[in-house]
Motif scaffolding. Sequence first.
Motif, PDB file in Angstrom:
ATOM      1  N   GLY A 208       0.774  -1.231   0.000  1.00 24.47           N
ATOM      2  CA  GLY A 208       0.000   0.000   0.000  1.00 24.47           C
ATOM      3  C   GLY A 208       0.807   1.282   0.000  1.00 24.47           C
ATOM      4  O   GLY A 208       0.462   2.231  -0.685  1.00 24.47           O
ATOM      5  N   GLN A 209       1.921   1.338   0.757  1.00 25.43           N
ATOM      6  CA  GLN A 209       2.684   2.577   0.856  1.00 25.43           C
ATOM      7  C   GLN A 209       3.991   2.541   0.068  1.00 25.43           C
ATOM      8  O   GLN A 209       4.659   3.553  -0.078  1.00 25.43           O
ATOM      9  CB  GLN A 209       3.011   2.874   2.332  1.00 25.43           C
ATOM     10  N   SER A 210       4.370   1.381  -0.453  1.00 23.83           N
ATOM     11  CA  SER A 210       5.649   1.271  -1.150  1.00 23.83           C
ATOM     12  C   SER A 210       5.612   1.875  -2.535  1.00 23.83           C
ATOM     13  O   SER A 210       6.644   2.182  -3.110  1.00 23.83           O
ATOM     14  CB  SER A 210       6.052  -0.208  -1.257  1.00 23.83           C
ATOM     15  N   GLU A 211       4.405   2.051  -3.082  1.00 26.42           N
ATOM     16  CA  GLU A 211       4.298   2.507  -4.467  1.00 26.42           C
ATOM     17  C   GLU A 211       4.894   3.891  -4.672  1.00 26.42           C
ATOM     18  O   GLU A 211       5.460   4.178  -5.726  1.00 26.42           O
ATOM     19  CB  GLU A 211       2.829   2.506  -4.917  1.00 26.42           C
ATOM     20  N   THR A 212       4.770   4.770  -3.678  1.00 28.06           N
ATOM     21  CA  THR A 212       5.290   6.129  -3.822  1.00 28.06           C
ATOM     22  C   THR A 212       6.794   6.121  -4.028  1.00 28.06           C
ATOM     23  O   THR A 212       7.315   6.831  -4.898  1.00 28.06           O
ATOM     24  CB  THR A 212       4.945   6.962  -2.571  1.00 28.06           C
ATOM     25  N   ALA A 213       7.491   5.306  -3.260  1.00 25.97           N
ATOM     26  CA  ALA A 213       8.947   5.239  -3.390  1.00 25.97           C
ATOM     27  C   ALA A 213       9.349   4.623  -4.723  1.00 25.97           C
ATOM     28  O   ALA A 213      10.292   5.080  -5.366  1.00 25.97           O
ATOM     29  CB  ALA A 213       9.531   4.433  -2.232  1.00 25.97           C
ATOM     30  N   VAL A 214       8.656   3.581  -5.151  1.00 32.56           N
ATOM     31  CA  VAL A 214       8.977   2.935  -6.420  1.00 32.56           C
ATOM     32  C   VAL A 214       8.698   3.877  -7.578  1.00 32.56           C
ATOM     33  O   VAL A 214       9.481   3.979  -8.533  1.00 32.56           O
ATOM     34  CB  VAL A 214       8.176   1.627  -6.593  1.00 32.56           C
ATOM     35  N   HIS A 215       7.599   4.594  -7.509  1.00 30.93           N
ATOM     36  CA  HIS A 215       7.223   5.516  -8.575  1.00 30.93           C
ATOM     37  C   HIS A 215       8.273   6.588  -8.780  1.00 30.93           C
ATOM     38  O   HIS A 215       8.440   7.115  -9.890  1.00 30.93           O
ATOM     39  CB  HIS A 215       5.866   6.154  -8.235  1.00 30.93           C
TER      40      HIS A 215
END
Length: 379
Positions: A208-215
């Motif tokens: 849920g929250q990891s997407e921001t860092a990957v993006h």
Amino acid sequence: MFYIPTFFVFLHKAKFLLKTPNKKSALSEIHGVEQPETLSSVVASQIQQFRRKQPSAEELIAGILKGDKTALSRAITLVESTNPEHLAKANEVIKGCLPHANNSVRIGITGVPGVGKSTFIEAFGKYLTSIGKKVAVLAVDPSSSISHGSILGDKTRMEELVKDENAYIRPSASGDTLGGVARKTRETIILCEACGFDTIIIETVGVGQSETAVHSMVDFFLLLKISGAGDELQGIKRGIMEMADTIVINKADGDNIAKAKLAKTEFNRALHLFPAKSSGWIPKVTTCSAYEQTGIDAIWDIISEYFELVKSNHYFEEKRQNQNQFWMMETINEQLKSHFYNHPNIMQLLEENKKAVQNNEISPFAAAMSLLEQYFNKE
């Protein structure tokens, strides 16, 4: 005749193995097995010495630039190390590889647990290698908040891709960073690019929250979905939808084909309600079956169309430049945090303040401010 289920026999053997201490080297003779005539103690000693030998930064750089996966793995281990002594050596390797990086496309893949990320990445990776691509997969595995360990099973799941000469899979523990991706993942990308991999795939932990860092470190962001996860209103509520460059409905096979088509229609409706992207790209929705390996080529066609657009309007370079600035600031924040907690005086004061906070002698906020003031004054 009395019958013992195979499962219980397996458990009995497993318990026996767990109770049996085995502290010998893997090269030592196993009790009960005759030593073969070809086994040489001299050769065994040479192998052990070779494994203990740590290559220099220059040797690692040379190996990486030649496409040596062993050198790449050892360099990544060095980058991921929390040992302060390894930091200087890791930075030297990164510096040597940086001029040979930035020549790949970076694709982030995310989705909730159970959506089939590993199966999809294997099918997608095999397709890419079949058309001449060199693929590096950076799979982030969630770490336990209790034992701090990780299973690191993604590489085991991709049993076909891992045998491909044009593919490289590196599972890493998420640790205590957001989504398990931070400076270390960013630097690992540089090493993989210098090693000759032209397609970098980063798999998130999907929490849920990891997407921001990957993006913030990829060029293209792919969101995996499954049918039956909700209507278009459910899609709108998820902020991840705004970051996705394409949505893929996985497991479109068997009885799920009709449901996947319905989900595709619903997500298409949801995407039309989002504001236009600064890249000028209109996100697309498609279906596939990673298990049956159908629809994979259509996904690559969409990704290729995206890169053709963003490179023609110069958004590709602009995004890369903004990402470099972002990770410079993130690295500063990380180093300041690390320096604070490893400062000798702060380490002692921190333990004293922890006890004071636990005993309600001081508020957590006042203790934090006191520690920060003493840190900056001592600096």
